[in-house]
Enzyme design. Structure first.
Site, PDB file in Angstrom:
ATOM      1  N   LYS A 170       0.828  -1.207   0.000  1.00 44.70           N
ATOM      2  CA  LYS A 170       0.000   0.000   0.000  1.00 44.70           C
ATOM      3  C   LYS A 170       0.866   1.262   0.000  1.00 44.70           C
ATOM      4  CE  LYS A 170      -3.465   2.835   0.372  1.00 44.70           C
ATOM      5  NZ  LYS A 170      -4.370   2.871   1.528  1.00 44.70           N
ATOM      6  N   LYS A 239       1.057  11.708   6.093  1.00 44.85           N
ATOM      7  CA  LYS A 239       1.267  10.584   7.009  1.00 44.85           C
ATOM      8  C   LYS A 239       1.749   9.351   6.260  1.00 44.85           C
ATOM      9  CE  LYS A 239      -1.878   7.811   7.796  1.00 44.85           C
ATOM     10  NZ  LYS A 239      -2.292   6.457   7.312  1.00 44.85           N
TER      11      LYS A 239
END
Length: 300
Positions: A170, A239
């Protein structure tokens, strides 16, 4: 089968809703009570804590934002670990550093609970339509047990390897996503500054070699209509890029362009756009160039 769902945000709420529509008994918990009440109105059961959620289900899915939230949900005083029992499967659909997933898996294994990291990609639209991509890390036999659950919200499910591999995959996706949004924004600002019509430029780029999903979605849905309501935020991609850069550094891999993209997103966040759609990265660029894509024309 009872499925617990923790984290009813932009992604989690439609994912949990799809589980209800598929006939699963869903036990829901979230930091905010509003989404829980809305899901209960559609047939879900409410749980007051992550531990209470875990204690009443066969499979548990979590989908939250930050590492701190993930660790609180699983390892906090009223976390899922406290309510876990042998034979369950816990699935974290959040995006985080692979080491976080491995830490959770180790803690849960001590109680006989299997764990998969299964971060999802496709945005709220994909969550609503049940077309998310799911990158899974963990034991193949465990994945086989819970694949029907994942297939409710994921059209494309990829077994990437052991625990942590789902998040590794991911984060590879996120460096592409982040970098592409920065490049799309820069191309649109440059073209507008040069006097090109943004609508026509967009149409030309769509059928040229620079075409990409970031272009196809960010320009018509956010940049041209000036609609920066968040589906995935500037601070969210920061993030994820931080996780990717940390992971790369630990493995002696240079990520030059993602590091630059992270700085550009940080600029947008520092100017007050952190909670907006990540396409709002264009707004700082527009200020510097003296143009607004889809709005006023370049200064003379």
């Amino acid at each position: 089968m009872k499925v617990g769902f923790i984290g009813l945000g932009r992604m989690g709420f439609p994912m949990a809703g799809n589980l209800l529509r598929a006939g699963y008994v869903v036990v829901a918990h979230s930091r905010s009570e509003g989404p829980v009440r809305r899901l209960v109105a559609r047939g879900a059961l409410a749980a007051g804590t992550p531990a209470a959620t875990a204690s009443s289900v066969d499979v548990l899915v979590s989908c939250v934002m930050t590492q701190a939230q993930i660790e609180q949900v699983y390892l906090g005083p009223e976390g899922t670990l406290a309510g876990a029992r042998s034979g369950q499967v816990f699935i974290d659909a959040s995006t985080t550093h692979p080491d976080v997933s491995r830490k959770l898996a180790t803690a849960l294994a001590a109680k006989g609970v299997a764990f998969l990291d299964a971060p999802v990609s496709g945005g709220p639209r994909g969550a609503e339509q049940g077309t998310l991509a799911v990158n899974v890390g963990g034991d193949a036999a465990v994945l086989a047990r819970v694949r029907p659950v994942l297939e409710v919200f994921g059209r494309n499910i990829f077994h990437m390897g052991p625990v942590g591999a789902g998040n590794a995959a991911k984060l590879c996706n996120q460096i592409l996503t982040g970098g592409a949004h920065v490049l799309v924004a820069e191309a649109m600002v440059l073209g507008t500054r040069l006097g090109l019509d943004p609508q026509t430029l967009f149409k030309a780029l769509q059928v040229s070699s620079g075409q990409c999903r970031a272009l196809d979605r960010a320009v018509p849905e956010a940049i041209l209509p000036r609609n920066f309501a968040a589906s995935f935020t500037v601070d969210g991609i920061i993030k994820d890029l931080d996780c990717a850069l940390q992971m790369a550094g630990e493995n002696k891999v240079r990520l030059l362009l993602p590091a630059l993209a992270r700085q550009v997103f940080q600029e947008a966040s520092s100017l007050g756009h952190g909670d907006e759609h990540m396409a709002a990265v264009i707004r700082a660029m527009e200020t510097i160039a003296g143009v607004e894509v889809g709005g006023k024309q370049p200064a003379a």
